[in-house]
Write a protein that holds these residues in place. Sequence first.
Motif, mmCIF file in Angstrom:
data_model
loop_
_atom_site.group_PDB
_atom_site.id
_atom_site.type_symbol
_atom_site.label_atom_id
_atom_site.label_comp_id
_atom_site.label_asym_id
_atom_site.label_seq_id
_atom_site.Cartn_x
_atom_site.Cartn_y
_atom_site.Cartn_z
ATOM 1 N N ASP A 23 6.317 0.430 1.422
ATOM 2 C CA ASP A 23 5.367 -0.934 2.189
ATOM 3 C C ASP A 23 6.526 -2.175 1.178
ATOM 4 O OD1 ASP A 23 3.595 0.421 3.442
ATOM 5 O OD2 ASP A 23 1.981 -0.517 2.553
ATOM 6 N N PHE A 24 6.355 -2.539 0.149
ATOM 7 C CA PHE A 24 7.347 -3.407 -0.678
ATOM 8 C C PHE A 24 8.980 -3.192 -0.186
ATOM 9 C CE2 PHE A 24 4.430 -3.508 -4.603
ATOM 10 C CZ PHE A 24 3.389 -3.764 -4.051
ATOM 11 N N LEU A 56 -0.466 -3.677 -11.153
ATOM 12 C CA LEU A 56 -0.821 -3.175 -10.598
ATOM 13 C C LEU A 56 -1.671 -1.829 -11.287
ATOM 14 C CD1 LEU A 56 1.503 -2.262 -7.134
ATOM 15 C CD2 LEU A 56 -1.387 -3.215 -7.095
ATOM 16 N N PRO A 96 -1.369 6.751 -2.547
ATOM 17 C CA PRO A 96 -1.450 5.613 -2.249
ATOM 18 C C PRO A 96 -0.690 4.524 -2.907
ATOM 19 C CG PRO A 96 -3.826 6.321 -3.260
ATOM 20 C CD PRO A 96 -2.303 7.405 -2.890
ATOM 21 N N PHE A 97 -0.370 5.103 -4.410
ATOM 22 C CA PHE A 97 0.829 3.730 -5.003
ATOM 23 C C PHE A 97 1.905 4.133 -3.844
ATOM 24 C CE2 PHE A 97 4.208 3.616 -8.112
ATOM 25 C CZ PHE A 97 3.754 2.774 -8.483
ATOM 26 N N VAL A 147 -4.535 -2.445 -1.865
ATOM 27 C CA VAL A 147 -3.815 -2.677 -1.188
ATOM 28 C C VAL A 147 -2.955 -3.396 -0.323
ATOM 29 C CG1 VAL A 147 -2.315 -1.379 1.162
ATOM 30 C CG2 VAL A 147 -3.343 0.225 -1.326
ATOM 31 N N GLU A 180 2.986 5.196 -1.491
ATOM 32 C CA GLU A 180 3.093 4.810 -0.121
ATOM 33 C C GLU A 180 3.521 2.717 0.036
ATOM 34 O OE1 GLU A 180 0.318 5.119 3.278
ATOM 35 O OE2 GLU A 180 -0.074 7.268 2.428
ATOM 36 N N LEU A 181 2.122 2.409 -0.897
ATOM 37 C CA LEU A 181 2.662 0.803 -1.373
ATOM 38 C C LEU A 181 3.966 0.371 -1.391
ATOM 39 C CD1 LEU A 181 1.452 -1.744 -1.653
ATOM 40 C CD2 LEU A 181 0.445 -1.247 -3.418
ATOM 41 N N ALA A 209 -2.354 -6.745 -2.449
ATOM 42 C CA ALA A 209 -0.823 -6.297 -2.387
ATOM 43 C C ALA A 209 0.081 -5.938 -2.104
ATOM 44 C CB ALA A 209 -0.901 -5.050 -3.571
ATOM 45 N N ARG A 210 -0.234 -6.240 -1.179
ATOM 46 C CA ARG A 210 0.952 -6.136 0.634
ATOM 47 C C ARG A 210 1.104 -7.733 0.618
ATOM 48 N NH1 ARG A 210 -2.370 -2.082 4.200
ATOM 49 N NH2 ARG A 210 -1.350 -0.734 4.375
ATOM 50 N N LEU A 257 -4.465 3.117 -8.523
ATOM 51 C CA LEU A 257 -4.275 3.430 -7.810
ATOM 52 C C LEU A 257 -3.499 4.942 -7.301
ATOM 53 C CD1 LEU A 257 -1.958 0.874 -5.844
ATOM 54 C CD2 LEU A 257 -4.079 1.506 -5.197
#
Lengths: 343, 343, 343, 343
Positions: D316-317, D291, D309-310, D275, D312-313, D278-279, D305
């Motif tokens: 984030d993106f 990913l 969590p995927f 994570v 959420e990521l 990736a961020r 992932l």
Amino acid sequence: MIVITESQMTAQSRSEMMGLIEEYGFKAKQSPDLGQDVTALYGKGNKAVAERLRSLPDVKRVTAGKPYTLADREYQRRNTVIRIGGLTIGSDSLAVIAGPGRVRSYEHLSAIASWMKRCGAQILRGEFVVGAEEGMDIDGLRMMKEVAQQYGLTTLTTVPGPRQVEQCAAYADILAVGVRNMQNRDLHNELGDLSHAVLLRRGLSATYADMLNAADYILQRGNPNVILLERGIRTYEPYTDSTLDIAAVPALQTLSHLPVFVDATHSAARGEMVVPLARAAVAAGASGVFLGFDLGDPDSSRLALAPEPFAELMRDFSTLAPVAGGQFLHGGDAEERTTIETK
Amino acid sequence: MIVITESQMTAQSRSEMMGLIEEYGFKAKQSPDLGQDVTALYGKGNKAVAERLRSLPDVKRVTAGKPYTLADREYQRRNTVIRIGGLTIGSDSLAVIAGPGRVRSYEHLSAIASWMKRCGAQILRGEFVVGAEEGMDIDGLRMMKEVAQQYGLTTLTTVPGPRQVEQCAAYADILAVGVRNMQNRDLHNELGDLSHAVLLRRGLSATYADMLNAADYILQRGNPNVILLERGIRTYEPYTDSTLDIAAVPALQTLSHLPVFVDATHSAARGEMVVPLARAAVAAGASGVFLGFDLGDPDSSRLALAPEPFAELMRDFSTLAPVAGGQFLHGGDAEERTTIETK
Amino acid sequence: MIVITESQMTAQSRSEMMGLIEEYGFKAKQSPDLGQDVTALYGKGNKAVAERLRSLPDVKRVTAGKPYTLADREYQRRNTVIRIGGLTIGSDSLAVIAGPGRVRSYEHLSAIASWMKRCGAQILRGEFVVGAEEGMDIDGLRMMKEVAQQYGLTTLTTVPGPRQVEQCAAYADILAVGVRNMQNRDLHNELGDLSHAVLLRRGLSATYADMLNAADYILQRGNPNVILLERGIRTYEPYTDSTLDIAAVPALQTLSHLPVFVDATHSAARGEMVVPLARAAVAAGASGVFLGFDLGDPDSSRLALAPEPFAELMRDFSTLAPVAGGQFLHGGDAEERTTIETK
Amino acid sequence: MIVITESQMTAQSRSEMMGLIEEYGFKAKQSPDLGQDVTALYGKGNKAVAERLRSLPDVKRVTAGKPYTLADREYQRRNTVIRIGGLTIGSDSLAVIAGPGRVRSYEHLSAIASWMKRCGAQILRGEFVVGAEEGMDIDGLRMMKEVAQQYGLTTLTTVPGPRQVEQCAAYADILAVGVRNMQNRDLHNELGDLSHAVLLRRGLSATYADMLNAADYILQRGNPNVILLERGIRTYEPYTDSTLDIAAVPALQTLSHLPVFVDATHSAARGEMVVPLARAAVAAGASGVFLGFDLGDPDSSRLALAPEPFAELMRDFSTLAPVAGGQFLHGGDAEERTTIETK
């Protein structure tokens, strides 16, 4: 995975072991060492077999975790020795591969081969190129073979890819794998199905384990004649394109039974570095050395040794090799000896 | 920056040149080479001086851009030769530094020194340690000096930091700089103010240029007796802690006039690698070799050579050194020769 | 070595344990975590103590083998939070260190500090230099302190060596250790005896373990306020001087409880890389970022951000930090908020 | 070699230039940039053409020396944008490749695709494997295509070697080149003859120049749709298998016009690093992220992932992408918007 068994293992125990190995999807090979108490597992299988094997009678030890087994010194204690005609590789005799990057004519190659013979170098390298750099010229390969036969030399060429293996195999005794192909599985498969010697060049960022893993793929197909070639690795140092890892010689000799060669030309950044690196390779105990060699005229490549320095270096080899427990018969010495012997 | 001038430069032109150099904030030093037509600029100054210098009469060329000048082979063509008592470093004679990591007693060190002497090794290393590993035991240093004097050996110790330079200098002929201190300016300054030989170890990720830059700081303070030591660099290979960069030997000899040594012990991952690496170093033309050496008992460190292998290696050196244009007088040979000569 | 004990360990068992630890030459420290069931051993001692400890009542586990203990997340589970005046480091608030490489005047530094304040950056960096690059100008440091006090900023300077610690400590709140000094034990000792925050830069070829080992030396002397700084490592890639190891952020946060910062300027090869690297650092969860920042005039260093891009980046940080669970209050936002709140 | 000509070059001058280029054995291609004043030379030719070209009328500049031309930003200033169905790569929209390493069933893959769609990820990855790990299961590829069509996703698979290109091309929209194949010329040739998008993974020790050289081979055959993938390089750090070179994102964007993606999974050493990496990739401005993604059950691979969590990521993106000048439409947001728009 490697299984160490009692030397008095019963036939029944062995049969049970082989059955288990097959049941779990692995192939097995017994060590050629005397005593035959070591069996290597390879191919794709279920690793849970380790526990089952450990519980068998007459099984002393099961080791797992390395990405190679047939190339492992634990599997085969004695050195792999490769015989090509009169040439012996991996025994105490030092092998020298030499030749130009590009052949210009039959006369050019004859002059080179003649000098090599005189100096004791045994393997003529030919990297023939047509039009595009990727191709191989069959006429060039044929020429290499003819010249080599005339002078009693062994031949080597680098195989561009899986599709050119057959052509190359028709003319070269030793098939070299390029740095960028070290992990090319298709190529491993093709080369593994032959009995030609294979010179496996270390990739620029390959670890010893990566290299032995690549060798294992060739060995698994049934070709035992693999030679490992150290030729420099990528490091932060900007002065050289790659850094010769001289410690690879004793390290690979400890980890594996395969012969270890060193390329003193492609790992050198400048002409003046070739000779010191070649000397270091022999002193460190390499079984063979790869050298760019040409006539020293303006058409020669920048790093290729010219005839005089080449001859001097071969003379050095005959002094250095015995220090590392080997030997190298300089042509001059050989001639003298021949003269004396024929009296 | 380096300025190449006409060998018939007039006194007026030279005076003008020196004035400019000073005006722009640089210090200058003339090459000790015969002809004296090369001047190195060092210290902090305004680089715009290059253009001004180029326009001067009798100035042939101004080269800039390297992070070192006094260590540059362009500045000084002839090799730096260091004399310590009867020992000559950087000439054709191979130097061997040996000794234990930790001294146990006077008897222990005497036994080691006696064997070294017998085998032809000239420099006794002492890394004495009190309580904490960082400290230096003055008694230990004194012992090293006494034992060395008894056997006619030169002494070497690693200086922990700038504050210990004075103490170490009282007992050791050669002051070694640790890997982590290669770029310690305070230490360069202290060592540069002495006339002791300084053994500068390569940092784990130092380039050749970084190393010569560090050497330059010592040379600038007026101490010309710097030795460069290759001892392995950080690479991706996990089998070894560091990768011996054997090409550093010819490379540094091309770039600089300073003697180049190789540490065959600290660059080895395992005991069996020390001998091959040491042989490679000598064959590659190193002016000296650093070796861990101890009595071979259980208290000896893992990589230290035991007496017998050490003696054999010294015998190898006497064969290998001449191949690289040097020489090494094995103690046994020396004794024999002495016997014969004194008849 | 780390010892995990029962939380209901008896006083007698604890006393026995502490006695053993002392007897074997180690020092011990109890974890500040609630429950106090973890004890770290450090200093020089006899490792055989591990076996003895394991046999004690109330001892659950003894772990050995890492080159650090006090910096280990296993020893201290909660994050180290450092407070300097109103500034909190290592908690959820992102810290920004900025400033020029060379201060030109009081006005110059004031302009920089004023802009930083406006943008929310909290730490003013000053690398003042006199004559030679190695020196520190006390007047420069004094100026940094004055300007910082005027604008309510925290101060940071890089300590050249052990001898300059005292001077620097008089004017700077945070003392930075240079890349070449990461493993300078003398410097660790000096800094470990203070209570100032210490910013430990990663050496060019230091592993995570090397870095935490260096931090441990400072922690062992009693100073708990250590910050780790990733700033690029040596790799084979020639385009950049060093390769920013962004994975060091999550890796060091897993291995240790110390705050992790990233230097986005010195790890950049070109000006256009600074902003992407800084954004990546914050998105990856760094607790702080180090940035070269100057007025954008011709005297500014090549990699220093100019005021407008700097302000935009700080605005980016206020969006990015929350994604990684932190926060950054951009000055503009703060002003607005202040205005609103004071209504 | 790149030739910059006057925008008002006469037809005669251009014809003369093209004649010269052909005469010296090169091929030529005009930049698609407006103005058409840049011509790239590629293929094998005689470099002496540079001097001849420089003397032509209307030729402003000839640059030589880089191992790539068609991939060079100097040749094509505007970004390469690749369109696959409704998906646009290399423009401002962030692309996400996700999926399991091994497909277990149609249901398994459907569940994954459905979740990806919901979260806004657009590209389904399938690395189907039969018997031996090297093979590709055609049924698996067919399944990937069916599932992708059902959910409106684009497909990607890694091509094992030149012989499998045709089969893979029948089912996958994007053909990925494996790390070990980055410099496989046979594979470049096969892929260069298609119009599929090609994802070129960086070799473990490939420099930026090596990577762009490999891309050039594909571009030269006529396929302009090349994507560059940073996935970690070999360094000395032992904690991670490879070190993610996050600076490759801005560096490759400066050097080339091709889209740059980052593999945040294979460059991570442990699950908790995926994570943050990736961020960081998105914040640094990558055009896409690769990913590993699976259902989070015991059969999932260690680094993949899990659904929560995927999701959420991906959320984030949608915050991070705009900071770097891009955008990412999280599925949830897209649904909401659709709902609103369709009112």
